[in-house]
Design a protein around this motif. Structure first.
Motif, short mmCIF file in Angstrom:
data_model
loop_
_atom_site.label_atom_id
_atom_site.label_comp_id
_atom_site.label_asym_id
_atom_site.label_seq_id
_atom_site.Cartn_x
_atom_site.Cartn_y
_atom_site.Cartn_z
N ILE A 399 46.63 42.12 39.47
CA ILE A 399 45.98 43.33 39.95
C ILE A 399 44.48 43.08 39.96
O ILE A 399 43.95 42.46 39.04
CB ILE A 399 46.36 44.56 39.08
CG1 ILE A 399 45.72 45.84 39.66
CG2 ILE A 399 45.98 44.34 37.63
CD1 ILE A 399 46.25 47.11 38.99
N THR A 400 43.80 43.53 41.01
CA THR A 400 42.36 43.30 41.15
C THR A 400 41.64 44.63 41.22
O THR A 400 41.97 45.49 42.05
CB THR A 400 42.07 42.48 42.42
OG1 THR A 400 42.75 41.23 42.33
CG2 THR A 400 40.57 42.21 42.54
N PHE A 401 40.64 44.77 40.33
CA PHE A 401 39.82 45.98 40.30
C PHE A 401 38.46 45.67 40.92
O PHE A 401 37.89 44.60 40.69
CB PHE A 401 39.62 46.46 38.86
CG PHE A 401 40.88 46.84 38.15
CD1 PHE A 401 41.38 48.14 38.23
CD2 PHE A 401 41.57 45.92 37.38
CE1 PHE A 401 42.54 48.50 37.57
CE2 PHE A 401 42.74 46.27 36.71
CZ PHE A 401 43.22 47.56 36.81
N GLY A 402 37.95 46.61 41.68
CA GLY A 402 36.60 46.47 42.22
C GLY A 402 36.42 45.30 43.16
O GLY A 402 35.29 44.89 43.43
N GLY A 403 37.51 44.72 43.64
CA GLY A 403 37.44 43.62 44.61
C GLY A 403 37.17 42.27 44.00
O GLY A 403 37.26 41.25 44.70
N THR A 404 36.83 42.21 42.69
CA THR A 404 36.44 40.92 42.10
C THR A 404 37.13 40.61 40.78
O THR A 404 37.32 39.44 40.45
CB THR A 404 34.92 40.88 41.86
OG1 THR A 404 34.54 41.97 41.01
CG2 THR A 404 34.16 40.97 43.18
N ALA A 405 37.46 41.62 40.01
CA ALA A 405 38.00 41.39 38.66
C ALA A 405 39.51 41.42 38.69
O ALA A 405 40.14 42.49 38.79
CB ALA A 405 37.46 42.45 37.70
N SER A 406 40.14 40.23 38.61
CA SER A 406 41.59 40.12 38.69
C SER A 406 42.19 39.93 37.30
O SER A 406 41.62 39.23 36.46
CB SER A 406 42.01 38.96 39.59
OG SER A 406 41.63 39.20 40.92
N VAL A 407 43.35 40.53 37.09
CA VAL A 407 44.07 40.42 35.83
C VAL A 407 45.50 40.02 36.15
O VAL A 407 46.15 40.65 37.00
CB VAL A 407 44.06 41.75 35.05
CG1 VAL A 407 44.79 41.59 33.72
CG2 VAL A 407 42.63 42.22 34.83
N GLU A 408 45.99 38.97 35.49
CA GLU A 408 47.38 38.56 35.69
C GLU A 408 48.31 39.61 35.11
O GLU A 408 48.03 40.21 34.06
CB GLU A 408 47.63 37.21 35.05
CG GLU A 408 46.93 36.06 35.75
CD GLU A 408 47.31 34.71 35.17
OE1 GLU A 408 48.23 34.67 34.32
OE2 GLU A 408 46.70 33.71 35.56
N VAL A 409 49.44 39.82 35.79
CA VAL A 409 50.44 40.78 35.33
C VAL A 409 51.63 39.99 34.80
O VAL A 409 52.19 39.15 35.51
CB VAL A 409 50.87 41.71 36.47
CG1 VAL A 409 51.98 42.64 36.01
CG2 VAL A 409 49.67 42.50 36.98
N SER A 410 52.01 40.27 33.56
CA SER A 410 53.13 39.54 32.94
C SER A 410 54.37 40.42 32.93
O SER A 410 54.33 41.58 32.50
CB SER A 410 52.77 39.14 31.51
OG SER A 410 51.64 38.30 31.50
N ASN A 411 55.47 39.85 33.41
CA ASN A 411 56.79 40.47 33.36
C ASN A 411 56.81 41.94 33.81
O ASN A 411 57.24 42.83 33.07
CB ASN A 411 57.35 40.38 31.93
CG ASN A 411 57.45 38.95 31.45
OD1 ASN A 411 57.90 38.08 32.18
ND2 ASN A 411 57.02 38.71 30.21
#
Length: 764
Positions: A399-411
């Protein structure tokens, strides 16, 4: 028989036999009779004698510049046939007489040295029949035909005198060669170096195989047998498809039959006799799959089985799915439908159905997408957890917030997942998007974000900032009054807080991809940082001034001891470095605890240091040798220098060994020790380097490594340069984000290939 008339060979023979033929009537050096010097010059002409009505040829340089040729009795001949800049030809008029020949050009003329003379008046008056089939008898009638040595058909197909059926002064009969084509017939007296060629006035028609009407095979399918009625079918030697491929055919009386091949394409089908002339027998408009629909055509995902229904579906050989490089073959197939499993990585777009003919039909498909997405809590807080709920969320990768900050999503489940909102975002309204495991992105509703209540970084170091292990870096923070500690890679480190300016000490042991955590009284926030590791280690273990004098003892300020504690954890290959100031002939004796000599160093007078390599054997010796009363590792003595300091130095390797069990690969066996949970590939950062240390088991003969993922031993998504052709050891592989995602999703790493021994595998 067939003989190709080679004009080049004839010219070469002419040159070999050539005598001066003409003389220039011009003083211009550009126009002379020197052989191929340039300009206009003549080397040979003939034949002499020549037949009236026959051809007279002139060979030399600049022949294309000749404007007219004067023949005795005929005047100027301007109907000149230009073969090339080196050759021209004219037909000898019937009223030509013996005498000298003159060639005219823009800057002068060239007059022959020898005279034109004539043969017996060979003539070709009649050919019968004018339409003839290869293999039939052709009669040539005229006068002095007994002088003819060969008959030439289009295209330079020669029948020599020895192959004539009969020959008299008035008639020649011969069998028409299979290779003969329609056109003029030439009779030749074979004279050297330039024979007389006499052309027939009319062209003969050489019979070809034929059909009454070129057939239309629109809608034809590969595998169908087609039959045609062909006149003169015995002449057919080949049948050629539109793409140039030949097909086998059968002949039954006047019926020619063949099977349309699998790769048949649109175009013209030809039959070809021995002459090579192509005769059209049919045009093809190959049948294609039509009225094709996908069931289901939407909400699909890799692993799903879908049907493609339509007409002519048996013609489909493979299907390309959007975003998938390799085509997939049908699992089941009939004339009306086929089934296929959707391959991994498929995105929304057009699936392309291919036929063996090279034709393609596109069908729209769409993958399943997240729907009805909501957030909880609203607004969410930076550095805090937010829950994302909705439908079809099971394929979310990040998931990416603000067009630049991405966070991996687990399970993620089909209905929800939770992530920590990056602390580096700005409070307020931020855009949100999801990246699916197939690479597609989906835009979501915006989210309202509040600032964290704990200490958090308001400004991080720039992406290109150099943060070195063993040094400090600075961040700006908010809620500084809540800060209670700082950790790097989970370990507490020293820091200085000056207002909102936080100075953090990076440990020397910090690796390339590290984390730092702000610990507050009301929560923690962790950030990723890229560190330049401290690969060079230098530990001072002795810092006294000792003058070795002339083998002075310990009590006299000369000899000294180094102790075991200084060598604990030192890697083999490290250097023991003495800082020296020589003043005379210098020797430094390196001994174990019992004064057993290990080396004698002899630096010159200009040296400032002397080095001793701590091999594995040396380290074992100094750490295990006991003198019975102290923890001495080494005793140092000598002469001629002052020693002011001793340090140990080495380079830390950034490689981590992840496998070193040893394994022989032969016959494409597979090592799965790093697959199926054998190694946590999710912990590896993109850009890391995988190294495989190998030894060929076949010497310089061909061998290879092949890296695959666990699921079905499929290929990795990115190419691995050098793995298939006697790779160097170690084979270095940059682990891209694509490859790491593939390894995580498909069971880890399988190592296969042929004919090598795998020593170890490392990651840096």
């Amino acid at each position: 028989m067939k003989k190709i008339f080679n004009l080049t060979s004839l010219l070469a023979l002419c040159m070999a036999l050539m005598l001066p033929a003409l003389t220039s009537c011009d003083d211009n050096d550009d126009f002379n009779t020197q052989q191929y010097k340039g300009g206009v010059n003549l080397n040979v002409w003939g034949p002499r004698p020549v037949a009236r009505g026959g051809e007279l040829r002139f060979l030399g340089s600049g022949m294309d510049q000749i404007s007219s040729i004067t023949l005795p009795g005929s005047g100027d001949v301007t109907d000149i046939k230009v073969i090339s800049p080196e050759e021209i030809r004219i037909t000898v008029p019937q009223d030509a007489e013996p005498g000298y020949v003159v060639l005219h050009h823009a800057k002068g003329e060239i007059k022959s040295i020898t005279e034109l003379s004539f043969t017996e008046p060979i003539s070709l008056d009649e050919i019968s029949p004018m339409t003839v089939k290869p293999g039939q008898t052709l009669a040539l009638r005229g006068d002095y035909l007994n002088l003819i040595e060969e008959v030439i058909f289009t295209d330079e197909v020669v029948v020599e005198k020895a192959d004539f059926i009969s020959q008299t002064r008035y008639e020649i009969t011969l069998t028409v060669p299979a290779e003969a084509q329609s056109g003029q017939v030439i009779i030749s007296d074979g004279a050297e170096p330039l024979p007389n060629w006499i052309y027939s006035e009319d062209e003969i028609n050489v019979v070809l195989p034929s059909v009454e009407k070129v057939a239309d095979l629109s809608g034809a399918k590969p595998g169908e047998t087609v039959t045609f009625t062909v006149a003169d079918i015995d002449l057919v030697k080949k049948v050629e498809m539109p793409n140039g491929d030949e097909v086998e055919f059968t002949v039954n009386e006047d019926k020619l039959s063949f099977v349309l091949p699998a790769n048949v394409t649109d175009g013209t089908v030809c039959m070809i006799p021995a002459s090579g002339v192509k005769v059209a027998i049919a045009t093809i408009g190959v049948a294609l799959p039509a009225e094709v629909v996908a069931e289901p055509g939407s909400d699909i995902w890799s692993g799903d089985v879908i049907k493609f229904k339509g007409v002519n579906m048996e013609l489909v050989t493979e299907i390309n799915f959007p975003n998938v490089e390799e085509a997939v073959k049908p699992a089941t197939q009939s004339a009306t439908e086929l089934t296929v499993t959707v391959p991994e990585g498929t995105q929304s777009g057009n699936a392309v159905l291919h036929t063996a003919s090279g034709a393609a039909v596109e069908v729209a498909i769409a993958t399943i997408k997240p729907e009805a997405v909501a957030y909880n809590p609203v607004p969410a807080a930076l550095a805090a957890e937010v829950k994302v709920s909705g439908k079809n969320l099971q394929h979310v990768a990040s998931i990416t917030f603000g067009g630049t900050a991405s966070v991996e999503v687990s399970n993620p489940s089909a209905t929800e997942f939770a992530v920590i909102v990056p602390a580096t975002l700005s409070a307020g309204t931020n855009s949100v998007s999801l990246t699916l495991t197939n690479g597609e992105t989906v835009e979501l509703p915006e989210i309202e974000l509040n600032a964290p209540e704990c200490a958090y970084a308001t400004e991080l170091p720039a992406a290109d900032a150099e943060i070195n292990a063993g040094e400090t870096f600075v961040v700006s923070i908010a809620n500084a009054d809540k800060l209670t500690g700082v950790q790097v890679n989970g370990n507490a480190v020293q820091y200085i807080l000056n207002g909102d300016r936080l100075i953090i000490q990076v440990p020397e042991s910090a690796g390339k991809s590290s984390t730092f955590t702000l610990v507050s009284s009301n929560g923690t926030i962790t950030y990723n940082i890229e560190v330049i590791p401290a690969t060079h280690v230098e530990n001072v273990i002795f810092n006294e001034i000792r003058d070795l004098g002339s083998w002075a003892g310990e009590g006299d300020g000369g000899a000294f001891r180094l102790y075991k504690s200084a060598f604990e954890g030192v890697p083999a290959g490290a250097l023991l470095v003495f800082h020296i100031a020589p003043y005379a002939y210098t020797q430094i004796q390196v001994n174990d605890a019992n004064w057993g000599q290990m080396d004698m160093l002899q630096p010159d007078m200009t040296a400032t240091t002397a080095e001793f390599v701590l091999t594995a054997d040396v380290l074992n010796r100094i750490l295990t040798t006991e003198d019975g009363w102290s923890e001495t590792a080494m005793v140092i003595q000598g002469e001629g220098t002052v020693i002011s300091k001793v340090h140990i130095e080495w380079e830390n390797s950034l490689e981590t060994v992840i496998w070193d069990a040893g394994w022989t690969c032969s016959g494409w066996g597979g090592n799965q020790d790093l697959a199926w949970g054998g190694y946590d590939w999710s912990s590896v950062k993109p850009g890391s380097i995988l190294r495989l240390y190998t030894t060929s088991t076949v010497g310089d003969e061909w061998w290879c490594i092949s890296l695959r993922h666990g699921d079905g031993w499929g290929n990795l998504p990115d190419p691995i340069p050098g793995q298939y052709d006697n790779p160097a050891s170690p084979l270095e592989v940059v682990l891209t984000a694509n490859v790491l995602e593939d390894l995580v999703a498909n069971g880890g790493l399988v190592i296969t290939g042929s004919e090598y021994y795998l020593n170890k595998v490392t990651i840096e």
